[in-house]
Design a protein around this motif. Structure first.
Motif, short mmCIF file in Angstrom:
data_model
loop_
_atom_site.label_atom_id
_atom_site.label_comp_id
_atom_site.label_asym_id
_atom_site.label_seq_id
_atom_site.Cartn_x
_atom_site.Cartn_y
_atom_site.Cartn_z
N UNK A 1 0.84 -1.19 0.00
CA UNK A 1 0.00 0.00 0.00
C UNK A 1 0.88 1.25 0.00
N UNK A 2 0.55 2.21 -0.82
CA UNK A 2 1.30 3.46 -0.88
C UNK A 2 0.32 4.62 -1.06
N UNK A 3 0.21 5.48 -0.06
CA UNK A 3 -0.74 6.60 -0.10
C UNK A 3 -0.10 7.90 -0.59
N UNK A 4 1.14 7.81 -1.05
CA UNK A 4 1.85 9.02 -1.41
C UNK A 4 1.36 9.63 -2.73
N UNK A 5 0.59 8.87 -3.50
CA UNK A 5 0.17 9.34 -4.81
C UNK A 5 -1.33 9.58 -4.88
N UNK A 6 -1.95 9.92 -3.75
CA UNK A 6 -3.37 10.21 -3.77
C UNK A 6 -3.62 11.61 -4.33
N UNK A 7 -4.70 11.72 -5.11
CA UNK A 7 -5.09 12.98 -5.71
C UNK A 7 -6.58 13.17 -5.52
N UNK A 8 -7.02 14.43 -5.44
CA UNK A 8 -8.44 14.69 -5.47
C UNK A 8 -8.90 14.45 -6.90
N UNK A 9 -9.77 13.46 -7.08
CA UNK A 9 -10.08 12.96 -8.42
C UNK A 9 -11.55 13.09 -8.76
N UNK A 10 -11.82 13.53 -9.97
CA UNK A 10 -13.17 13.55 -10.52
C UNK A 10 -13.40 12.20 -11.20
#
Length: 382
Positions: free
Chosen positions: A211-220
């Motif tokens: 698991x890697x949360x470093x690449x989360x973006x607010x996504x449409x």
């Protein structure tokens, strides 16, 4: 001449991006943006220039390529780039007039149509090392036990020979009389098997990736669904053109914080499965629906994918998503298993499958509405 070439090879760092595009404004603005983020950028505005530059430099990390070129066909350019740098990851920014279903075998991993949002672009670029080496693990993050320890050896033992076989086969193919039908057929069989095995290794790695949360973006999600629909029509043109597609995407759908590339992977996998299930069906139909349930600043976003395909046998339905279980002749049994791990383990969501043999399948993807980097305390409601 050799000294100059060696000097160029040494000067090009691994954190480099090669942009090939006839749009000079796009070249300039994208180069400026990526340079500001610490990347070394190499540019070319036509195919001839691109092939000349790639042959004189070490392989970059990534290539952003437009296939709308005037001097070299898109397929030739992609093939030549892949031959020179087999490990080069390629993202297409324009597919030109004649899309091909074969680009994926030449290192094409994504399609980002213009105009490209800068945050989406930088996320895609940053994800490349993870895609190329999915078992790179940050300190303090849990792996997946014995599997995570085993698969690096699998990568080493399979990827290197596969690359050697592929490279040797390219040389053999160039020096062979392909008018000899049995010989040409044998070469194609080897190419297909190498590609299949390479894909299997990648799916294994995707399954055990930590698991890697470093690449989360607010996504449409609505926008992402439209992109994935466009991509799957390029990947499966013969099937997609027969399918009637109806999309009811909630215009008020809240944005969610997710790993953009991983959710795109899930959507593409589900859409491809639906398309494949409808290949032999008359009047195939694909429906997509997005809805949300919001309560006190939290809740869930749902994506429904319904097809009129062959459906799943009742006895197999409970096994769908189990690693290595498949009903496909050439399947690996890891596609939905990877999707389930991405949604359930990495995003604290759910994947629900309803199906009836002979009538079709509906996949429901539930994702939590959460603050960036956080997960919900409880799972989605059934």
């Amino acid at each position: 001449m050799k000294k100059n070439k060696d000097r160029q090879n040494q000067l090009l760092p691994p954190e480099s991006v090669f942009i090939v595009d006839p749009d000079r404004d796009f070249l300039k603005s994208t180069e400026k943006f990526l340079t500001s983020r610490g990347y070394t950028v190499l540019t070319a505005w036509n195919g001839t220039q691109a092939l000349k530059k790639i042959s004189a430099t070490a392989s970059p990390l990534l290539a952003l390529v437009s296939l709308r070129l005037h001097d070299v066909s898109g397929e030739v350019l992609i093939k030549r780039l892949h031959e020179h740098s087999p490990d080069l990851a390629i993202i297409l920014t324009d597919i030109g007039e004649e899309p091909s279903a074969n680009y994926m075998q030449f290192g094409v991993i994504d399609f980002l149509p213009k105009p490209i949002d800068q945050e989406v672009l930088i996320s895609a670029v940053r994800n490349i090392p993870t895609i190329l080496n999915p078992l790179v693990e940050d300190e303090g993050k849990e792996g997946t036990g014995l599997l995570a320890q085993f698969f690096p050896f699998l990568v080493h033992e399979l990827r290197n020979p596969l690359q050697a076989i592929g490279g040797a086969l390219t040389i053999i193919e160039k020096r062979t009389d392909l008018q000899d039908q049995p010989l040409a057929q044998s070469i194609n069989i080897i190419k297909d098997e190498v590609q299949h095995l390479t894909g299997f290794v990648q799916k294994c790695l995707d399954f055990v990736r930590p698991v890697n949360k470093d690449f989360t973006l607010e996504t449409d999600l609505n926008e992402l669904i439209r992109l994935c629909l466009k991509m799957v029509t390029y990947m499966m043109p013969g099937t997609a053109e027969r399918v009637e597609i109806a999309a009811e995407l909630d215009p008020q759908l809240p944005k969610v914080y997710v790993n953009y590339e991983e959710i795109k992977h899930v959507l593409l996998n589900c859409l491809k499965n639906s398309m494949e299930a409808m290949q032999k069906r008359p009047a195939p139909k694909l429906q997509l629906l997005t809805t949300s349930k919001v309560l006190n600043q939290s809740g869930w976003v749902e994506i429904h994918i319904r097809d009129s395909g062959e459906g799943i046998k009742k006895e197999n339905l409970k096994l769908i998503g189990t690693p290595f279980f498949t009903t496909k002749i050439r399947g690996t049994g890891l596609g939905l298993a990877v999707c389930n791990r991405i949604i359930a383990d990495r995003h604290k969501g759910k994947v629900l499958i309803e199906s009836e043999e002979g009538k079709g399948t509906e996949i429901t993807i539930k994702l939590p509405l959460t603050l960036k980097g956080e997960g919900p305390d409880q799972g989605a409601e059934d």
